[in-house]
Scaffold this motif. Structure first.
Motif, mmCIF file in Angstrom:
data_model
loop_
_atom_site.group_PDB
_atom_site.id
_atom_site.type_symbol
_atom_site.label_atom_id
_atom_site.label_comp_id
_atom_site.label_asym_id
_atom_site.label_seq_id
_atom_site.Cartn_x
_atom_site.Cartn_y
_atom_site.Cartn_z
ATOM 1 N N LYS A 99 60.086 -94.730 76.506
ATOM 2 C CA LYS A 99 61.173 -93.833 76.940
ATOM 3 C C LYS A 99 61.065 -93.415 78.402
ATOM 4 O O LYS A 99 62.065 -93.013 79.007
ATOM 5 N N GLU A 100 59.870 -93.515 78.998
ATOM 6 C CA GLU A 100 59.714 -93.151 80.407
ATOM 7 C C GLU A 100 60.022 -94.296 81.356
ATOM 8 O O GLU A 100 60.131 -94.081 82.569
ATOM 9 N N GLU A 103 62.572 -94.331 84.359
ATOM 10 C CA GLU A 103 62.376 -93.498 85.541
ATOM 11 C C GLU A 103 62.055 -94.338 86.771
ATOM 12 O O GLU A 103 62.429 -93.987 87.893
#
Length: 289
Positions: free
Chosen positions: A159-160, A163
């Protein structure tokens, strides 16, 4: 290592055995489920049972270096033994170590995992490009010289990941940039340059999560143009099936090497062959049908 580059050897293995890579991820919980101690001896028994059962039946193994390194020098010695056993079985090995650094340090990582004669050198290595793609040059050069391959992190399913991977760059120092391209698109463009003209596949692949949905389209990442293998973790236990693979990879599906770990390993030592055969059949249907 071989007169044939990694991309050609992997393409042949995928044709012969199906587009499946089995991860060797000896989590403490898996060792326990197999009735093995969480130590270097249990690690060795677990890992070599996987190689003994599936060597010659799947396109590749992908040992996750962290699960060996956590047992210290004895665990690293087991990783060396696993790589040698896979080679003896005639099965390609992708060492999942995700190394990435600069200058002489990256050169040392390259020598450890890509140099002929190194006991840690499999057939390919996963690498992290987030210090700049150029920081990988020592690995790129040594892999090309020894006939080995690289898998560069590109679009991961954690999920990161967005970024960094979905961020846009204004750097005009190389192909695919200078126009607000995303970092993921830049990584794919750099790999495409290295793979230009290679047949049937280049040896610089990408790691692209099987559960990323439409992220490749959203980030402008041209997976077809990469002309290299696409290592796709997340098949099986993490929920990626035929529909998810079609969405994530589209016209690049035939270059995908699906990676399955828990879905195969959870079957236990007596169920490995049946679980791997089922995973191969599913991968063929989803990616080659």
């Amino acid at each position: 290592m071989s007169a044939r580059p990694f991309g050609a050897r992997l393409a042949a293995a995928m044709d012969d055995h199906g587009p499946l890579c089995v991860g060797i991820d000896p989590h403490a919980s898996l060792l326990r489920d197999w009735g093995l101690p969480d130590d270097a001896d249990g690690l060795r028994t677990f890992s070599l049972r996987v190689v003994d059962a599936l060597g010659g039946r799947v396109a590749a193994f992908k040992p996750q270096a962290a699960f060996f390194e956590r047992h210290g020098s004895r665990g690293v010695a087991v990783l060396e033994e696993v790589i040698a056993a896979a080679r003896a079985a005639g099965t390609l090995t992708i060492v999942d170590a995700k190394r990435g650094d600069i200058g002489s340090t990256m050169g040392a990582y390259a020598e450890a995992f890509l140099a002929d004669g190194s006991p840690l050198a499999g057939d390919a290595l996963t690498v992290s490009p987030y210090l700049g793609f150029g920081s990988l040059d020592p690995a790129v050069e040594l892999a090309a010289a020894t006939g080995r391959g690289l898998f560069v992190l590109c679009l991961t399913s954690n999920k990161e990941g967005h970024e960094v991977q979905h961020a846009r760059t204004t750097d005009a120092s190389g192909p695919g940039v200078g126009d607000g391209s995303t970092v993921a698109a830049l990584m794919a463009a750099r790999a495409a340059v290295l793979n230009a003209g290679a047949e049937p596949l280049g040896s610089v692949g990408l790691v692209v999560g099987a559960t990323i949905g439409g992220a490749a389209t959203a980030t402008g990442t041209d997976l077809v143009a990469v002309n290299g293998p696409l290592l796709a973790p997340g098949v099986g236990a993490q929920g990626a099936g035929e529909r998810e693979l079609a969405t994530a990879f589209g016209a690049a599906r035939r270059a995908v090497l699906a990676s399955s770990s828990r879905a195969v390993l959870a079957a236990g030592p007596d169920g490995l062959v049946a679980a791997a055969d089922a995973a191969v059949s599913e991968a063929r249907s989803a990616l080659r049908g």
